[in-house]
Every structure is written in structure tokens, then in C-alpha cells.
Design an enzyme around this catalytic site. Structure first.
Site, short mmCIF file in Angstrom:
data_model
loop_
_atom_site.label_atom_id
_atom_site.label_comp_id
_atom_site.label_asym_id
_atom_site.label_seq_id
_atom_site.Cartn_x
_atom_site.Cartn_y
_atom_site.Cartn_z
N GLN A 58 68.27 73.77 53.40
CA GLN A 58 68.39 74.54 54.42
C GLN A 58 67.89 75.39 53.77
O GLN A 58 66.88 76.83 53.92
CB GLN A 58 68.88 74.89 55.91
CG GLN A 58 68.40 74.68 57.04
CD GLN A 58 69.54 75.32 58.07
OE1 GLN A 58 69.45 76.18 58.42
NE2 GLN A 58 70.02 74.88 58.05
N ASN A 81 59.13 68.20 35.85
CA ASN A 81 59.67 67.30 36.63
C ASN A 81 60.64 65.85 35.64
O ASN A 81 59.03 65.79 35.63
CB ASN A 81 59.97 66.87 38.03
CG ASN A 81 60.81 66.11 38.96
OD1 ASN A 81 61.88 66.72 39.32
ND2 ASN A 81 61.12 65.19 38.90
N LYS A 82 61.55 65.84 36.03
CA LYS A 82 62.61 64.15 34.90
C LYS A 82 61.63 63.08 35.44
O LYS A 82 61.45 61.96 35.06
CB LYS A 82 63.72 64.20 35.36
CG LYS A 82 64.46 63.41 34.29
CD LYS A 82 65.72 64.18 34.64
CE LYS A 82 66.82 63.41 35.90
NZ LYS A 82 67.77 63.68 35.21
N GLU A 100 79.67 62.24 54.76
CA GLU A 100 78.48 61.22 55.33
C GLU A 100 78.29 59.99 54.55
O GLU A 100 77.63 58.96 55.07
CB GLU A 100 77.10 62.01 55.57
CG GLU A 100 77.05 63.27 56.12
CD GLU A 100 75.46 63.86 56.19
OE1 GLU A 100 75.08 64.05 54.95
OE2 GLU A 100 74.60 64.14 57.43
N ASP A 137 70.52 74.53 44.25
CA ASP A 137 71.68 75.09 43.45
C ASP A 137 71.34 75.81 42.21
O ASP A 137 72.93 75.60 41.84
CB ASP A 137 72.15 73.46 43.65
CG ASP A 137 71.85 72.73 44.87
OD1 ASP A 137 71.86 73.40 45.97
OD2 ASP A 137 71.88 71.40 45.16
N ALA A 143 63.32 72.93 46.40
CA ALA A 143 62.48 73.77 46.20
C ALA A 143 61.52 73.79 46.17
O ALA A 143 60.55 75.08 45.94
CB ALA A 143 64.13 74.53 45.60
N GLY A 177 62.24 69.21 43.52
CA GLY A 177 63.60 68.97 44.07
C GLY A 177 62.64 69.66 46.59
O GLY A 177 61.34 69.75 46.21
N GLY A 180 61.61 71.62 38.84
CA GLY A 180 62.00 70.77 39.47
C GLY A 180 61.41 70.38 40.90
O GLY A 180 60.71 71.14 41.33
P1 NAD Z 1 81.73 70.25 49.64
O1 NAD Z 1 82.33 71.32 47.94
O2 NAD Z 1 80.86 71.05 50.75
O3 NAD Z 1 82.68 69.76 49.43
C1 NAD Z 1 83.57 68.46 48.80
C2 NAD Z 1 85.44 68.66 49.65
O4 NAD Z 1 86.13 68.38 48.07
C3 NAD Z 1 86.17 69.60 50.41
O5 NAD Z 1 85.89 68.91 51.20
C4 NAD Z 1 86.94 69.81 48.85
O6 NAD Z 1 88.63 70.56 49.56
C5 NAD Z 1 87.18 68.51 49.00
N1 NAD Z 1 88.05 68.08 46.87
C6 NAD Z 1 87.83 69.11 46.38
N2 NAD Z 1 88.19 68.61 44.80
C7 NAD Z 1 88.98 68.10 45.78
C8 NAD Z 1 90.84 67.52 44.69
N3 NAD Z 1 90.80 67.91 43.35
N4 NAD Z 1 91.27 66.51 45.38
C9 NAD Z 1 90.90 66.28 47.16
N5 NAD Z 1 90.17 67.04 47.56
C10 NAD Z 1 89.27 67.68 47.05
O7 NAD Z 1 80.51 69.31 48.88
P2 NAD Z 1 79.65 67.25 49.22
O8 NAD Z 1 80.08 67.25 50.21
O9 NAD Z 1 79.38 67.39 47.79
O10 NAD Z 1 78.52 69.48 49.54
C11 NAD Z 1 78.03 70.25 48.62
C12 NAD Z 1 77.17 71.43 49.46
O11 NAD Z 1 75.63 70.46 49.69
C13 NAD Z 1 77.52 71.82 50.26
O12 NAD Z 1 77.62 73.40 50.67
C14 NAD Z 1 77.52 71.39 51.30
O13 NAD Z 1 77.57 72.07 52.21
C15 NAD Z 1 75.97 70.55 50.89
N6 NAD Z 1 75.66 69.23 51.91
C16 NAD Z 1 74.98 69.67 53.46
C17 NAD Z 1 74.93 68.19 54.10
C18 NAD Z 1 74.48 68.44 55.29
O14 NAD Z 1 74.60 69.23 55.63
N7 NAD Z 1 74.84 67.66 56.55
C19 NAD Z 1 75.54 67.63 53.75
C20 NAD Z 1 75.35 67.19 52.56
C21 NAD Z 1 75.79 67.64 51.11
#
Ligand code: NAD
Length: 391
Positions: free
Chosen positions: A308, A33-34, A164, A290, A12, A10, A8
Site C-alpha cells: 500500500q 527487471n530480472k 497468512e 522495501d 512500486a 513490482g 524493479g
Molecule cells: P514482520 O517483520 O512483520 O513479522 C515477522 C515476525 O517474526 C514478527 O512477529 C517477529 O516477532 C517474528 N520474529 C522475528 N525474529 C524471530 C525469531 N528469531 N524467533 C521467532 N520469531 C521471530 O515480517 P513479515 O510478516 O514478513 O512482513 C514483512 C512486511 O510486509 C511487514 O511490513 C508487513 O506488514 C508486510 N506485509 C503485510 C501484509 C498485509 O498487509 N496483509 C502481508 C504480508 C506482509
């Protein structure tokens, strides 16, 4: 000479290679990597919205790593852990003495009925481009269909990814309205979130600011609404249905399927690693990013899967392989977060930063921070090229 296979490219994986070269390890390094390019996974939502082109967030891997590194462009299908071989889709297996598995994430459907068939998710450049093209196609079709559902976009889940994405979609609405001659206020963004609160990991006043920002910009937020099924054009919860012809799934991630296909003891394709990031009974294998679940000794819970942390893990994994090659003991992973930035489009956002004091930022200031650093994760407060260059 020992071979270190890094899977990978990415954040990491690339960072691991960079550290191994920097530490002058006496080993043959193979990076697999793919795709021939690296993409900044923290910016995929901008591709979905169309505010960035793939070329803005990708760069050629070969030009980013030292000539001493052998780069293989192929898909890893599984790892033959017993014989220490990486199995590839099109090339012959790669034998290794040390392995760093940084194969990253996939979208998680939690087995909810209809999600795979009826939603768009994005975990790489191709899927992000496909989601973007779907949005454009669907909005353009309204001119002939006059179907209100062509103007509705539902974001399922309001974690960082969902929030976001919503922030970015908001900024695109004026452009789309004009490009496709749509009615003013015709496009509606919906967000369906199971939890009662948005961004619970941020201080209350910052998450409240983000909620106000989204709602003031027309997002229809439905919190406390757990999605139980998705049918074509319909998101279903216990007591409501939401209709739209664009449904984007962002309810969380799981590790690469290669983990499940390689005989690890795992949950959602994530493996709980040892303190030094190696795998129990396999001191030659390091899992980072991940695909790993790393216990945080201070909370007893797993660290979240952020870029991070993945970068910090890469530094530890590389240092530990260098130590093993030199007959020294490995050191445990230690991590102190320097904070979180959640962007809401290019000019706004919320941030909680623990660097030179504690900083809570909201509004345009965050846009400026983000613009300066061009990334959301505070540790990488730098574009990936600078991240890879920093020591
Ligand atoms: P996440 O798991 O953080 O959030 C998923 C959201 O979907 C949660 O709020 C959850 O309650 C909701 N959810 C789950 N199942 C559901 C359902 N059946 N119905 C309705 N809502 C539901 O996932 P993510 O946002 O994809 O993030 C993945 C990882 O990447 C996390 O660790 C996150 O902190 C990280 N990330 C960080 C940043 C940043 O630092 N700015 C940005 C993007 C992702």
C-alpha cells in the site's frame, strides 16, 4: 532527452512507470527487471501452499506498460551512483539522469545460525514454488518413510506473512490428506513466534479472533518463543526444540542486496530517504518500496513496508521527477493508511479499514472483501491490473 531508469517491476516500479506515462513526462523511460513477468508479491504464500499457480499471480511486463517504455530484462548488480549508471549482469550499463529504485525485498535471517541452510523462505516466484514442491514431496514421502516429521510443518514468525501462510496451509490439509492417503489429523502445523502477541498492530479483538481461528484449525501456536538456531529438521529456542521436515522462515524482510552493494548508508538494505523520497545529496535518486525507510512525521517512526505504501510512494516519486524535469519544486510524501487486511485462507480473515468510516471485519466477510478486491492491501483494493489502470 533525459533518461529515467526505473529498477524493479513490482508494485512500486510498475506504478511509477504508469504515473510517468500518465503525467506525459518528456523523458526516455527505461524499466529494468530480472524476470519478464511481474508477480504479485502479496500472494506468494498462496503459491507456497499450492492454492494458486504461478500463472495466477504473474503477468507479462511488456504487455502491461506503454510501448514508449524501454524494457530491459536483466539483473541489476549495483548502481554506480557517481557516474549515474546502473550495472547489469548480462547487458551493458544503463546511464540515467533520474533513478527510481524499487528493487524490493529479500528474506531476513537476522544472522541466526542455520537459517539459510535449513529453512525455506519465499521472496519471489521461484522460491515460493521451491517451498511448495518441498511440502508436497515431504508429505508424499510419509507413505514410505512413516516418519512423523514428514507430516509436520513449522512456520517461523507470525507477522502478516506467517499468519497468512498458516491460514492458507490450513485450507490445503484436507486435500493433502486425501491425495497422499495420510492419517486423519496427521498433518500438524506449528508456528513459533518470538513476540508475546500475534498481529499486535490490529485491534485486540481482531488479533484474538485470528488466534482462535488458527488454534481451532489445529495450529500449535508457540508465542514468546524466540528462535535462536535452526538445525536440519529442528527449530531451537532457549528452552524448547521443535521437529519437522518442513521449516518455513517468515520472520521479516530486508531490502534488495543491490543497496548494500552500491555504497548507500543503509540498515538491512533500507535507506532513510528525504521527505520527497530522494536520497540525501542525490536529488536525482528516488528510493521507494522495501529498499526505502520513510519517516512518518506523525509518529516519528518509519512507515511499515507494505505494498500500500509502496504504491503511494511511486505516485510521489513520479510526480517529483515530473516536477524536476519542469523546473519545479518537489513535494513531500504524505500517506494516510486506509487500513489492513490479513487473510486466513480464501474465505476468512481479519481487517481494519479506515475508509468511509472505521470498519473492523472478521470471518467470512473478509474472505468476501478479499475475493472482491483480490488483494490484501486496502489501498490497492483492486487487482494489480486495475491498480495500474487507476489514476
Ligand atoms: P514482520 O517483520 O512483520 O513479522 C515477522 C515476525 O517474526 C514478527 O512477529 C517477529 O516477532 C517474528 N520474529 C522475528 N525474529 C524471530 C525469531 N528469531 N524467533 C521467532 N520469531 C521471530 O515480517 P513479515 O510478516 O514478513 O512482513 C514483512 C512486511 O510486509 C511487514 O511490513 C508487513 O506488514 C508486510 N506485509 C503485510 C501484509 C498485509 O498487509 N496483509 C502481508 C504480508 C506482509
Amino acid at each position: 532527452m533525459a533518461t529515467i531508469a526505473v529498477l524493479g517491476a513490482g508494485y512500486a516500479g510498475l506504478r511509477t512507470v504508469k504515473r510517468l506515462i500518465h503525467d506525459k513526462v518528456d523523458a526516455h523511460i527505461v524499466l529494468i527487471n530480472k524476470n519478464p513477468y511481474h508477480y504479485e508479491s502479496t500472494q506468494l504464500h498462496e503459491i507456497v501452499a499450492g492454492s494458486k499457480e504461478p500463472s495466477d499471480i504473474t503477468f507479462d511486463i511488456r504487455s502491461a506498460v506503454s510501448d514508449k517504455v524501454e524494457v530491459i530484462i536483466d539483473s541489476v548488480t549495483s548502481i554506480d551512483r557517481e557516474h549515474r549508471r546502473v550495472m547489469l549482469a548480462a547487458s551493458k550499463p544503463v546511464e540515467y539522469d533520474y533513478l527510481v529504485n524499487a528493487l524490493g525485498f529479500e528474506s531476513e535471517s537476522f544472522g541466526i545460525k542455520g537459517v539459510t541452510e535449513n529453512t525455506l523462505s519465499f521472496s519471489d516466484v521461484d522460491s515460493a514454488v521451491a517451498a511448495h514442491e518441498h511440502i508436497e514431496r515431504t508429505l508424499a514421502r510419509y507413505g514410505t518413510s512413516h516418519d512423523e516429521n514428514d507430516l509436520r510443518i513449522i512456520v517461523c514468525g507470525a507477522g502478516f506473512t506467517g499468519v497468512e501462510l498458516l491460514g492458507e496451509l490450513i485450507t490445503m490439509i484436507p486435500e493433502w490428506t486425501s491425495r497422499y492417503s495420510l492419517p486423519q489429523d496427521g498433518i500438524t502445523l506449528y508456528c513459533v513466534e518470538g513476540g508475546k502477541k500475534l498481529l499486535p498492530m490490529l485491534p485486540e479483538h481482531l488479533s484474538a479472533w485470528a488466534v482462535d481461528y488458527l488454534t481451532e484449525h489445529g495450529v500449535q501456536l508457540h508465542t514468546g518463543t524466540v528462535i535462536t538456531e535452526v538445525r536440519p529438521g529442528v527449530v531451537v529456542s532457549a528452552d524448547q526444540e521443535f521437529h519437522a521436515n518442513t521449516i518455513i522462515w517468515t520472520t521479516g524482510v530486508r531490502g534488495s542486496r543491490v543497496i548494500g552493494d552500491s555504497g548507500y548508508s543503509q540498515k538491512r538494505n533500507r535507506v532513510v530517504v528525504q521527505g520527497d523520497l530522494s536520497v540525501k545529496d542525490h536529488p536525482e535518486e528516488f528510493l521507494i518500496g522495501d529498499v526505502s525507510a520513510v519517516p512518518d512525521p506523525s509518529s516519528g517512526r518509519m512507515y511499515p513496508t507494505t505494498a500500500q505504501i509502496a504504491i503511494a510512494q511511486a505516485d510521489t516519486a513520479a510526480a517529483n521527477i515530473a516536477a524536476l524535469l519542469r523546473g519545479r519544486a518537489t513535494t513531500p510524501f504524505a500517506f494516510t493508511s486506509v487500513g489492513t487486511v490479513c487473510s486466513l485462507g480464501p474465505h476468512a480473515g481479519v481487517a481494519s479499514i479506515d475508509m468511509v468510516g472505521h470498519w473492523h471485519l472478521k470471518g467470512r466477510k473478509v474472505g468476501i472483501v478479499k475475493k472482491l478486491v483480490n488483494d490484501r492491501s486496502v489501498l490497492e483494493l483492486s487487482h494489480v491490473r486495475e491498480m495500474l489502470a487507476s489514476n
